[in-house]
Design a protein around this motif. Structure first.
Motif, short mmCIF file in Angstrom:
data_model
loop_
_atom_site.label_atom_id
_atom_site.label_comp_id
_atom_site.label_asym_id
_atom_site.label_seq_id
_atom_site.Cartn_x
_atom_site.Cartn_y
_atom_site.Cartn_z
N UNK A 77 -3.65 6.74 -8.35
CA UNK A 77 -4.25 5.63 -8.87
C UNK A 77 -5.39 5.56 -8.04
N UNK A 78 -5.63 6.03 -7.03
CA UNK A 78 -6.80 5.96 -6.07
C UNK A 78 -6.77 6.18 -4.79
N UNK A 84 -3.47 7.02 -0.24
CA UNK A 84 -3.44 7.43 -1.26
C UNK A 84 -2.47 6.55 -2.06
N UNK A 85 -2.81 6.15 -3.20
CA UNK A 85 -1.83 5.36 -4.00
C UNK A 85 -1.54 6.24 -5.18
N UNK A 86 -0.18 6.35 -5.45
CA UNK A 86 0.34 7.64 -6.61
C UNK A 86 1.36 6.93 -7.15
N UNK A 87 1.80 7.09 -8.38
CA UNK A 87 3.03 6.68 -9.10
C UNK A 87 3.44 7.39 -10.21
N UNK A 88 4.60 7.46 -10.32
CA UNK A 88 5.11 8.35 -11.97
C UNK A 88 4.91 7.33 -13.02
N UNK A 89 4.95 6.21 -12.81
CA UNK A 89 4.50 5.29 -13.58
C UNK A 89 4.16 4.01 -12.99
N UNK A 90 3.16 3.16 -13.49
CA UNK A 90 2.48 2.03 -12.83
C UNK A 90 3.67 1.19 -12.59
N UNK A 91 4.96 1.16 -12.76
CA UNK A 91 6.10 0.49 -12.12
C UNK A 91 6.56 0.90 -10.87
N UNK A 92 6.46 2.25 -10.62
CA UNK A 92 6.80 2.73 -9.47
C UNK A 92 5.82 3.45 -8.78
N UNK A 93 5.12 2.76 -8.03
CA UNK A 93 3.96 2.93 -7.11
C UNK A 93 4.14 3.27 -5.66
N UNK A 94 3.48 4.06 -5.19
CA UNK A 94 3.64 4.44 -3.71
C UNK A 94 2.42 4.76 -2.75
N UNK A 101 1.81 11.37 7.11
CA UNK A 101 3.05 11.43 6.34
C UNK A 101 3.92 10.03 6.09
N UNK A 102 3.19 8.77 6.46
CA UNK A 102 3.86 7.65 6.47
C UNK A 102 3.68 7.25 4.67
N UNK A 103 4.91 6.53 4.22
CA UNK A 103 5.14 6.44 2.89
C UNK A 103 5.47 4.80 3.07
N UNK A 104 4.97 4.06 1.95
CA UNK A 104 5.30 2.67 1.66
C UNK A 104 5.38 2.50 0.08
N UNK A 105 6.63 2.39 -0.35
CA UNK A 105 7.14 2.17 -1.81
C UNK A 105 6.44 0.63 -1.99
N UNK A 106 5.90 0.35 -3.16
CA UNK A 106 5.65 -0.93 -3.67
C UNK A 106 6.48 -1.43 -4.54
N UNK A 311 8.90 9.72 5.02
CA UNK A 311 9.33 10.82 4.32
C UNK A 311 8.68 11.99 4.48
N UNK A 312 8.99 13.16 4.61
CA UNK A 312 8.30 14.43 4.65
C UNK A 312 7.21 14.44 3.49
N UNK A 313 7.44 14.10 2.46
CA UNK A 313 6.50 14.17 1.27
C UNK A 313 6.26 12.84 0.40
N UNK A 314 5.12 12.65 0.28
CA UNK A 314 5.31 11.35 -0.69
C UNK A 314 5.97 11.67 -2.12
#
Length: 331
Positions: A77-78, A84-94, A101-106, A311-314
């Motif tokens: 996403x950007x 970094x903002x990543x998602x498999x679909x725009x309804x599941x964004x991280x 390696x810090x992760x936050x699910x939106x 998580x070890x991996x986003x």
């Protein structure tokens, strides 16, 4: 009261790379407290930006996703300030930091149609990060929703009467996201969304625009095409039509861009980097890739929600949610 030598320690640590500082956090409580403090993180971020900017061997540092044909690939996403903002679909964004390696699910954004564009960037006026998603509504209308990391809530921001986006991922420049749009009459222009003012503006393209791509070059918004002698238009003064300047750039005159490729890792015990590799490129295809800086910025900073497990991996984090019906990860 600061101990004697604390300032010296800070002056030494501030010069180190983010990946090294992340390893030094467990050394002692005082080091962890210093390295994770907002003042240190911002100061280190500014120093890192300046190092890259004054590196004569580096064009830009960029980030991309290493694609696998046999996986459901995520979308990038950007990127902003090392997040970094990543998602498999725009309804599941991280949102995550590949180095810490810090992760936050939106929270899932309400599904209101077909996604046509998205973007991610930093609002310096509020010290906040924002995600924008545009979905098609009706025949020729786009409805935009925004989530800020501080609020953690999606809200409607605007509707536009256009839905034909040449660029899906918004290009971040000067605190705004940008997409090339075509209206029903075939007119091209740039739609700019200012993250601080929270409003859209139209930026005119140079008169000879012929379906080029949007990107960032020399810290300027640009449009470009692909050829050996590359025709590039740079907007030397932001949001001024008269400042578009044609530049012919030959490959042997270009600096190398370092592209950091984020990778899939499905093994929970894998402690390797999130990065598949970093490669040097001269090809203009990467001018549209988001700029990246190595930083200590946390996706949980100033958040209104409790931090989630690291998580070890986003991608492992995304895949856990994506394949939640399949007990294959041993969580």
């Amino acid at each position: 009261m600061a101990k004697v030598g604390d300032d010296v320690v800070e002056q030494i640590l501030i010069q180190l790379d983010a990946k090294d500082l992340n390893l030094y956090k467990p050394v002692c409580k005082s080091w962890r407290s210093l390295i994770t403090s907002p003042r240190f993180v911002k100061r280190h971020l500014n120093l890192t930006y300046n190092k890259d900017r004054h590196n004569n061997k580096l064009g830009n540092r960029r980030v991309s996703v290493f694609k696998h044909s046999y996986f459901a690939n995520p979308e990038l996403v950007g990127s902003s300030n090392g997040l970094v903002c990543i998602g498999f679909s725009m309804t599941k964004l991280t949102v995550g930091n590949p180095l810490t390696r810090e992760v936050r699910q939106l929270p899932h954004h309400p599904y209101i149609g077909v996604d046509v564009c998205w973007g991610f960037g930093y609002d310096s006026s509020r010290d906040d990060y924002k995600v924008i998603v545009g979905t098609r509504k009706g025949v020729d209308q786009t409805r935009f929703r925004m989530l800020s990391l501080k609020s953690n809530v999606w809200r409607d921001i605007e509707k536009m009467k256009y839905s034909r986006f040449s660029d899906v991922a918004g290009i971040l420049c000067k605190g705004a996201l940008h997409w090339i749009i075509t209206n029903q009459d075939g007119r091209y222009f740039i739609a700019s969304y200012d993250l601080a003012l929270e409003e859209f503006k139209e930026i005119p393209l140079p008169g000879r625009y012929i379906g080029y791509n949007l990107g960032i070059m020399k810290e300027c918004l640009c449009i470009f095409g692909y050829s050996y002698a590359c025709d590039v238009w740079l907007m030397k003064k932001y949001n001024e039509k008269e400042s578009w300047e044609p530049v012919k750039i030959w490959h042997d005159e270009m600096k190398y861009d370092t592209v950091h490729f984020l990778r899939f890792r499905l093994r929970k015990e894998d402690n390797a980097s999130w990065f598949y590799r970093a490669s040097e490129h001269l090809h203009l295809e990467w001018v549209a890739a988001p700029l990246f800086v190595e930083s200590l910025v946390s996706p949980h900073d100033n958040a209104s929600v409790e931090p989630q497990p690291r998580y070890q991996s986003i991608f492992l984090y995304l895949l856990k949610d994506y394949f939640e019906d399949f007990a294959i990860y041993g969580f």
